[in-house]
Design a protein around this motif. Structure first.
Motif, PDB file in Angstrom:
ATOM      1  N   MET A 381       0.825  -1.205   0.000  1.00 23.74           N
ATOM      2  CA  MET A 381       0.000   0.000   0.000  1.00 23.74           C
ATOM      3  C   MET A 381       0.859   1.256   0.000  1.00 23.74           C
ATOM      4  SD  MET A 381      -3.052   1.170  -0.142  1.00 23.74           S
ATOM      5  CE  MET A 381      -4.100  -0.234   0.264  1.00 23.74           C
ATOM      6  N   LYS A 384       1.685   1.844  -3.537  1.00 20.59           N
ATOM      7  CA  LYS A 384       0.505   2.340  -4.238  1.00 20.59           C
ATOM      8  C   LYS A 384       0.227   3.800  -3.885  1.00 20.59           C
ATOM      9  CE  LYS A 384      -4.395   1.312  -5.024  1.00 20.59           C
ATOM     10  NZ  LYS A 384      -4.844   2.692  -4.789  1.00 20.59           N
ATOM     11  N   LEU A 385       0.427   4.162  -2.626  1.00 22.30           N
ATOM     12  CA  LEU A 385       0.180   5.529  -2.204  1.00 22.30           C
ATOM     13  C   LEU A 385       1.118   6.497  -2.911  1.00 22.30           C
ATOM     14  CD1 LEU A 385      -1.233   7.590  -0.398  1.00 22.30           C
ATOM     15  CD2 LEU A 385       0.439   7.045   1.398  1.00 22.30           C
ATOM     16  N   ASP A 388      -0.202   6.887  -6.382  1.00 28.14           N
ATOM     17  CA  ASP A 388      -1.444   7.667  -6.419  1.00 28.14           C
ATOM     18  C   ASP A 388      -1.171   9.147  -6.178  1.00 28.14           C
ATOM     19  OD1 ASP A 388      -2.906   5.393  -6.903  1.00 28.14           O
ATOM     20  OD2 ASP A 388      -3.406   5.037  -4.795  1.00 28.14           O
ATOM     21  N   ILE A 415      -9.238   8.418  -5.131  1.00 24.29           N
ATOM     22  CA  ILE A 415      -8.317   7.272  -5.055  1.00 24.29           C
ATOM     23  C   ILE A 415      -7.189   7.560  -4.072  1.00 24.29           C
ATOM     24  CG2 ILE A 415      -6.635   5.933  -6.370  1.00 24.29           C
ATOM     25  CD1 ILE A 415      -8.456   6.187  -8.801  1.00 24.29           C
ATOM     26  N   GLU A 418      -8.532   7.295  -0.511  1.00 26.25           N
ATOM     27  CA  GLU A 418      -8.740   5.883  -0.170  1.00 26.25           C
ATOM     28  C   GLU A 418      -7.417   5.188   0.109  1.00 26.25           C
ATOM     29  OE1 GLU A 418     -10.907   4.214  -3.372  1.00 26.25           O
ATOM     30  OE2 GLU A 418     -12.799   5.259  -2.895  1.00 26.25           O
ATOM     31  N   SER A 419      -6.383   5.532  -0.645  1.00 25.55           N
ATOM     32  CA  SER A 419      -5.067   4.922  -0.413  1.00 25.55           C
ATOM     33  C   SER A 419      -4.490   5.353   0.931  1.00 25.55           C
ATOM     34  CB  SER A 419      -4.109   5.302  -1.547  1.00 25.55           C
ATOM     35  OG  SER A 419      -4.564   4.789  -2.786  1.00 25.55           O
ATOM     36  N   ARG A 420      -4.641   6.628   1.266  1.00 19.25           N
ATOM     37  CA  ARG A 420      -4.149   7.102   2.556  1.00 19.25           C
ATOM     38  C   ARG A 420      -4.886   6.415   3.709  1.00 19.25           C
ATOM     39  NH1 ARG A 420      -3.855  13.678   1.467  1.00 19.25           N
ATOM     40  NH2 ARG A 420      -1.915  13.658   0.231  1.00 19.25           N
ATOM     41  N   LEU A 423      -3.845   2.717   3.885  1.00 23.64           N
ATOM     42  CA  LEU A 423      -2.531   2.520   4.493  1.00 23.64           C
ATOM     43  C   LEU A 423      -2.599   2.706   6.008  1.00 23.64           C
ATOM     44  CD1 LEU A 423       0.492   2.074   4.332  1.00 23.64           C
ATOM     45  CD2 LEU A 423       0.776   4.524   3.853  1.00 23.64           C
TER      46      LEU A 423
END
Length: 454
Positions: A381, A384-385, A388, A415, A418-420, A423
């Motif tokens: 994640m 991914k963060l 993003d 997005i 949601e990633s934050r 995580l």
């Protein structure tokens, strides 16, 4: 001058209130919340009261080996026809009788009941201590989970607020561009819709955070009217993969240290001792007794002077020593029923112990798997963060240059949020599962705070 001082004083009083005072309290860390919960828990206090009863029962079981001592005294007036102790004949008279007795009894054999009762009381006393620890640990686990939920929603509120601030900034830029003729009203309307959506998101996350905070206060037995701020700065989020760890070794430690496993073991032991105690009731009982007695008599209608109290007290004294044997023959099948009940309770306790250990092993398996899973998800994640964040920056730059639509900005921003949040959730759950696995290893749930070095 006096009026000015009075005005300032009244202003200070109006500005101060319990709400403002509590709002200035220091944020509480996870360990501080757990410590507060166990110190103010009615359930833990109830377990402590039960332990105090077990201690009293243990003391009573020790004194059961000692002889009992009883003193009796009685005074009696007789009117009408009665036996005259001086002549041993019946006469119509009024007499006064005074009786004194000292009695002692010592149990010699009770079929092992006294010994097993002492062992049972000792086991219950140790189980009472374990029950206190179990109540503390269960509450600490629930408080830790509630703290993690509150910390998570506190983070989502912060992310939603940041997103709303960015949307408001974009709306101001869009309105300025619309004034300059660079953008149309439809573009402004789309950004306003984006701001409205972010405002709803922030309100929703605040409601979830309020609910989580109320749950945390409930476990802590914290006053609901007082403000409570959770401190997430001290939450460790260092992620590492755990390899080569044996679940069997953790289970072996938990079997010897986890209060749930110890509680099941103490229950089996108590059931065994209760069964032996009931079994001892089928055997004869032997006891040794001794008593000393004396009396005083006076005929109230006799003209003769009665014998002095001191002389009667000495002359009427008697002593005896006796050994008694009691053999249970038939009591309506009560003893046999109690014995069968105790034997079945022992079987139930053993079955419950097996079930408890199975559940404990499954919980350890799940906790280790969750910890490793959250560690791996957190590492991915984080990657991914970063991607993003870069994608959101590129989308915003393109939107400012007119190369993309507000819908793309909203999608990219959502997005990123949601990633934050994802995580943060994975990191907090990783911390929670690490604490649980360490707890199964025998480490304390509540860890003392390290003081800063001077």
């Amino acid at each position: 001058m006096k009026k000015t001082a009075l005005f300032l004083w009244l202003a200070l009083l109006e500005g101060w209130s319990p709400a403002t005072a509590t709002a200035q309290e220091n944020p509480r860390t996870m360990d501080e919340c757990m410590q507060y919960a166990v110190e103010n828990s009615p359930g833990v206090k109830q377990a402590a009261y039960a332990y105090d009863t077990y201690k009293a029962e243990y003391t009573s079981s020790l004194t059961a080996f000692l002889p009992t001592l009883t003193a009796n005294s009685s005074a009696q007036y007789n009117f009408g026809r009665a036996v005259d102790p001086e002549t041993n004949t019946y006469a119509n008279t009024t007499t006064f009788n005074n009786y004194y007795e000292g009695y002692t009894s010592l149990p010699l054999f009770r079929g092992g009941q006294l010994v097993n009762q002492w062992k049972l009381a000792k086991a219950n006393r140790q189980a009472g201590l374990n029950d206190i620890q179990k109540a503390r640990d269960d509450l600490a686990l629930n408080t830790m989970e509630a703290f993690v939920n509150a910390a998570y929603y506190q983070g989502t509120v912060r992310y939603a607020a940041e997103k709303l601030e960015e949307s408001n900034l974009a709306l101001r830029k869009m309105k300025r561009q619309e004034e300059l003729g660079l953008k149309g009203l439809s573009d402004v309307a789309q950004i306003e819709a984006l701001v409205a959506g972010d405002e709803y998101l922030l309100t929703h996350q605040r409601n979830l955070f309020h609910t989580a905070l109320l749950k945390l206060k409930e476990y802590m037995n914290y006053p609901f009217e007082r403000a409570l701020e959770v401190d997430t700065a001290t939450v460790e989020t260092g992620i590492r993969l755990h390899e080569g760890e044996s679940v069997g070794e953790i289970f072996d430690r938990a079997r010897e240290s986890a209060p749930a496993a110890l509680q099941a073991a103490w229950k089996v032991k108590a059931s065994q001792l209760q069964y032996l105690k009931e079994k001892g009731r089928l055997f004869p009982s032997i006891s040794l007794s001794a008593n000393v007695y004396t009396s005083y008599f006076e005929n109230l209608k006799s003209e003769a002077t009665p014998v002095a109290f001191r002389n009667q007290f000495r002359n009427n004294r008697g002593e005896n020593v006796a050994v008694s044997v009691s053999i249970p023959l038939f009591d309506g099948w009560v003893r046999q029923t109690d014995l069968r009940r105790a034997r079945n309770n022992l079987r139930i306790a053993r079955s419950q112990q097996t079930e408890t250990l199975t559940q404990l092993h499954a919980a350890i398996e799940q906790a280790v798997a969750d910890r490793n899973g959250f560690a791996a998800e957190s590492i991915r994640m984080q990657k991914k963060l970063r991607a993003d964040e870069l994608a959101c920056q590129v989308t915003l730059r393109k939107f400012e240059e007119g190369l993309t639509s507000p819908l793309d900005v909203q999608t990219s921003s959502n997005i990123l949020v949601e990633s934050r949040a994802g995580l943060l959730q994975k990191q907090l759950m990783y911390l929670l599962k690490c604490r649980q696995v360490d707890y199964y290893r025998g480490e304390p749930l509540i860890r003392p705070q390290e003081l800063p070095a001077e």
